[in-house]
Design an enzyme around this catalytic site. Structure first.
Site, mmCIF file in Angstrom:
data_model
loop_
_atom_site.group_PDB
_atom_site.id
_atom_site.type_symbol
_atom_site.label_atom_id
_atom_site.label_comp_id
_atom_site.label_asym_id
_atom_site.label_seq_id
_atom_site.Cartn_x
_atom_site.Cartn_y
_atom_site.Cartn_z
ATOM 1 N N THR A 187 16.020 -18.796 -39.826
ATOM 2 C CA THR A 187 15.087 -19.515 -39.358
ATOM 3 C C THR A 187 14.101 -19.674 -40.549
ATOM 4 O OG1 THR A 187 13.660 -17.525 -38.717
ATOM 5 C CG2 THR A 187 15.000 -18.847 -36.906
ATOM 6 N N GLU A 335 17.531 -20.489 -32.789
ATOM 7 C CA GLU A 335 18.080 -19.258 -31.990
ATOM 8 C C GLU A 335 18.627 -19.649 -30.787
ATOM 9 O OE1 GLU A 335 14.906 -19.526 -33.454
ATOM 10 O OE2 GLU A 335 14.035 -17.858 -33.742
ATOM 11 N N LYS A 444 -7.397 -24.231 -28.962
ATOM 12 C CA LYS A 444 -8.067 -23.653 -28.033
ATOM 13 C C LYS A 444 -9.361 -24.217 -27.935
ATOM 14 C CE LYS A 444 -6.015 -20.016 -25.012
ATOM 15 N NZ LYS A 444 -5.848 -18.828 -24.864
#
Ligand code: ADP
Length: 547
Positions: A187, A335, A444
């Site tokens: 990755t 994955e 957020k």
């Protein structure tokens, strides 16, 4: 005593795929554009012959079963034959992403302990630079004819044509446990070192079968597939294997991924289905913008497979309206082999109006057989599939990673055997997954999550926007507020107010960016995703007008 079924226990091996393709579809074309220039044509029978020769060559080079063979290569017939020859022989094909930083490639090749490194001549300077630091590589094979051999100084430099021409055309594939490793892909690791995902013969064959289903990618023998997604990125979404299973005609573009080359090759080879990440499609769109005389419908493209990043509404509509092509979106990751969910409509959507249909199509997709999905909140509580509740996405199945090569990064698996994806998503009652964000990219604001994917997609619908990214920037009251970074479309003039007006009609009021900045290009990762870490770094001190 348990009662076992009386069916033959044949191992699911990658060698069986190429044997099938060569036996039942021997004359089907494999077309490649080469790094050294020109177009090369072979067939599935030719790919098998080269795969057999590679298997012999590995023996000659002393590569044993389970040992890794690296590639730094584009999509081509040579790379394709290695997919079958290396794994078929029982060794492990390690596809290295050449777009990574040189230090990452050095780390990856050493970590994988590659014995031989095969490379396209494009990467000869990189290979020469890296060779002194690659501890386990004993020979280097330039994937080239004699006349294009690069003049570089590396130990044991071999020429692809010479190495293969010296080998017999037939090889008896060994039979072994289907759970043995077949290929390895790291990755990109935007934070920390890259981690190796080690696929098995079994996981690869099962994943290929899934890709043939009409409700997924529906690969079949009538199709010409242009594989733009690189063969160094999660096994090119498994398509090379699945294509062999049904004798699909393949078109491999080599390094030529610019809009003009992609368009030319699609037209020339009458491509019906093509797979790639959104950034390559944006390059094609830019080329078409500059050439209004070209009619995309004339390509006869029937379907596009898009994944790796969200499909924007603008992209969906352009493919449908201007190309007359269906968009098949998929979500997954290295994955997950990589397909986890695929977006296809259900029969009961037939009566929906255009807008409602679009909303369904923009979701990442529904689960396929073989992949269990789960959403959990920060405390690990399972979330409902109501299309609203957000949670961390976890997945489980026979082609999902159970851990990383050499145990790096610890166990990514929870107590029920689910893999934590690092993505935040919702799932609706029909099982359609919609991605909100990567957990690390979530914005957020006042304790509530803003979906950057939604805002970016909405922004990309503005006629003057080529690409857009949204990041969170520090805010004294809300902790973080969104900043939108826009690449204007060539030849268009655009300002902050027009973009904010456009968005106001499309996203929740509190999701509206507090500011908009314009740039000439956005940074991308080695796999074509927006590189948000870099953007956050770049705009760390940006002062929002609302602050
Ligand atoms: P990398 O090596 O860059 O991490 P991966 O292909 O493994 O490459 O990246 C997987 C991630 O890509 C997923 O976790 C998800 O965040 C993102 N992704 C994949 N497909 C989609 C999609 N259809 N829509 C939005 N994001 C996607």
């Amino acid at each position: 005593m348990p009662l076992y079924g009386l069916m033959q226990d044949r191992p699911l091996l990658i060698s069986s795929l190429i044997e099938h393709a060569a036996r039942f579809h021997p004359d089907v074309d494999i077309v490649s554009r080469l790094p050294e220039g020109g177009t090369h044509r072979t067939t599935w029978a030719g790919i098998r012959r080269d795969a057999c020769r590679i298997a012999h060559a590995l023996k000659q080079l002393g590569v044993g079963e389970g040992e890794r063979v690296g590639t730094l290569a584009w999509n081509s017939h040579r790379h394709l034959s290695m997919y079958f020859g290396v794994s078929g022989a029982g060794s492990v094909l390690h596809t290295v992403n050449p777009r990574l930083f040189a230090e990452q490639i050095e780390y990856i090749v050493n970590h994988a302990e590659d014995q031989v490194l095969f490379f396209d001549i494009t990467f000869a300077p990189l290979v020469e630079k890296l060779a002194p630091k690659l501890k386990t590589v004993r020979s280097y094979v330039a994937m080239s004819s004699r006349e294009h051999m690069p003049a570089i100084d590396v130990p044991q430099l071999l020429c692809w044509d010479e190495l293969l021409d010296a080998q017999p055309d037939e090889f008896t594939w060994p039979e072994f446990d289907e759970r043995l490793a077949s290929s390895l892909c790291y990755t990109s690791g935007t934070t920390g070192n890259p981690k190796g995902v080690l696929y098995s013969h079994r996981s690869t064959v099962l994943h290929s079968l899934m890709e043939l289903a009409p409700d997924t990618f529906g690969l079949n023998s009538a199709e010409t597939v242009m594989l733009i997604v690189p063969m160094f990125h999660a096994n090119a979404w498994g398509t090379p294997y699945a294509a062999a299973m049904v004798g699909t005609r393949l078109v491999l573009p080599g390094p030529h991924l610019d809009g003009k080359s992609v368009h030319e090759l699609m037209a020339q080879e009458k491509v019906t289905f093509s797979q790639g990440v959104p950034t390559v499609w944006l390059m094609l769109f830019q080329y078409l913008d500059a050439h209004p005389e070209l009619d995309p419908k004339a390509l006869g493209l029937k379907r596009v497979g898009i994944g790796g990043a969200a499909v924007s509404r603008a992209m969906l509509e352009r493919f449908e309206q201007q190309f007359g092509a269906e968009v098949v979106q998929g979500w997954g990751m290295t994955e997950t082999s990589p397909i986890g969910v695929v977006s296809k409509l259900l029969p009961r959507h037939a009566g929906l109006d255009e807008e409602a249909l679009t909303q369904v199509k923009l979701k990442q997709g529904r689960g396929v057989w073989g992949v269990d999905l789960k959403l959990v909140d920060d405390a690990g509580e399972v979330q409902r599939w109501d299309g609203v509740s957000r949670g961390h996405l976890r997945v489980r199945g026979p082609w999902i990673a159970s851990g990383y090569f050499k145990g790096e990064g610890g166990s990514p698996i929870d107590e029920d055997g689910f893999f934590s994806t690092g993505d935040v998503a919702t799932i609706d009652p029909d099982g359609y997954l919609q991605l909100v964000d990567r957990a690390k990219d979530v914005i957020k604001s006042g304790g509530e999550w803003i979906s950057s994917i939604d805002v970016e997609n909405a922004a990309m619908g503005h006629p003057a926007v080529a690409e857009a990214a949204i990041i969170g920037v520090a805010h004294p009251k809300w902790q973080e507020r969104p900043l939108l970074i826009v690449v204007p479309r060539a030849g268009h003039v655009v300002d902050r107010a027009s973009i904010l007006d456009f968005l106001a009609a499309r996203v929740a009021k509190w999701w509206l960016p507090d500011d908009v900045v314009f740039v000439s290009e956005l940074p991308h990762t080695a796999t074509g995703k927006l590189l948000k870490t870099k953007l956050r770094e770049q705009f760390r001190h940006h002062v929002l007008p609302t602050a």
